[in-house]
Design a protein around this motif. Sequence first.
Motif, mmCIF file in Angstrom:
data_model
loop_
_atom_site.group_PDB
_atom_site.id
_atom_site.type_symbol
_atom_site.label_atom_id
_atom_site.label_comp_id
_atom_site.label_asym_id
_atom_site.label_seq_id
_atom_site.Cartn_x
_atom_site.Cartn_y
_atom_site.Cartn_z
ATOM 1 N N UNK A 1 77.682 58.243 19.258
ATOM 2 C CA UNK A 1 78.244 56.894 19.231
ATOM 3 C C UNK A 1 77.302 55.889 18.603
ATOM 4 N N UNK A 2 76.009 55.996 18.918
ATOM 5 C CA UNK A 2 75.025 55.075 18.344
ATOM 6 C C UNK A 2 74.901 55.262 16.839
ATOM 7 N N UNK A 3 74.921 56.504 16.396
ATOM 8 C CA UNK A 3 74.799 56.774 14.961
ATOM 9 C C UNK A 3 76.006 56.236 14.202
ATOM 10 N N UNK A 4 77.202 56.491 14.730
ATOM 11 C CA UNK A 4 78.416 56.015 14.063
ATOM 12 C C UNK A 4 78.461 54.486 14.043
ATOM 13 N N UNK A 5 78.063 53.860 15.144
ATOM 14 C CA UNK A 5 78.056 52.390 15.204
ATOM 15 C C UNK A 5 77.086 51.805 14.182
ATOM 16 N N UNK A 6 75.992 52.502 13.941
ATOM 17 C CA UNK A 6 74.965 52.003 13.021
ATOM 18 C C UNK A 6 75.419 52.010 11.570
ATOM 19 N N UNK A 7 76.426 52.844 11.228
ATOM 20 C CA UNK A 7 76.867 52.947 9.832
ATOM 21 C C UNK A 7 78.298 52.437 9.651
ATOM 22 N N UNK A 8 78.756 51.582 10.564
ATOM 23 C CA UNK A 8 80.136 51.098 10.479
ATOM 24 C C UNK A 8 80.421 50.331 9.190
#
Length: 277
Positions: free
Chosen positions: A18-25
């Motif tokens: 979740x953190x990784x996906x949020x970082x590249x939104x």
Amino acid sequence: MKLVWQILAVVAVSAIGGQIVSAVQGNPWLSLLLGGLAAVLSLLVYRWVVGRTEGRPVTELARQGARGALLRGLVIGVVWFGCVIANLYFLGDYKVHGFGSLTGAVALIGFMAGAAVTEELMFRGLLFRLVERGTGTYIALVLSGVVFGASHLLNKDATVLGAVAIAIEAGGTLAAAYIATRSLWLPIGLHFGWNFAESGIFGTEVSGNGATHGLLDASTSGSKLITGGEFGPEASVYSVVFGALVTIAFLWLAHRRGTVVPRRRTERVDALVTLAR
């Protein structure tokens, strides 16, 4: 300790993904790629940790029939939310202002895939499945639904009404889909189809998480009871009604297949998979 290891493994992978996906939104293609990878990794970790700690084949994630179940769930989820939007549209509470963003919709595919997979593994694969062993199907359905609804109180613009609505429509429907099939693939597809239709297609709020950028540039207005207000259509009375109908349909199917576990029956339910198919 088995339960602790299972929860820790799935939560850790979910949180990191979740953190990784949020970082590249801001990058739709990276969001699509990393969201998909996070979903796949979560499935692999669940399969590994459950198989290792319980010493059994992880039949709830059997590869046979997975594609068809995912597709059926996707179609049901999109049609289900489409029925909600259709009612809001005919009441004049949902308005389309034009086309939205194709790249925004692409980014949401990865984000929603990751969310659907990790939440189904946590709430249906672990919480519901393990509680059901000691309490039976219906108590586990209620308890897991309440926890699932309450977890959404942490979202932005969350409301008690929205949490109650999600507990009924999503917690009930997704658990019932699992009960009827004894597989996580259908609820994963259903969860993804609903969420993506809500944001990626119709451009509405998702569980109070803020504005979305889907294929349509749209807005809702009117009574919060009808539209769900800032929390989004998930808190709409229409979502609750249609969700209850879908839940009843799945439970009816579960009874026909004999996959409902009576109260206080503690035998392992894995053998029910054969009946469900």
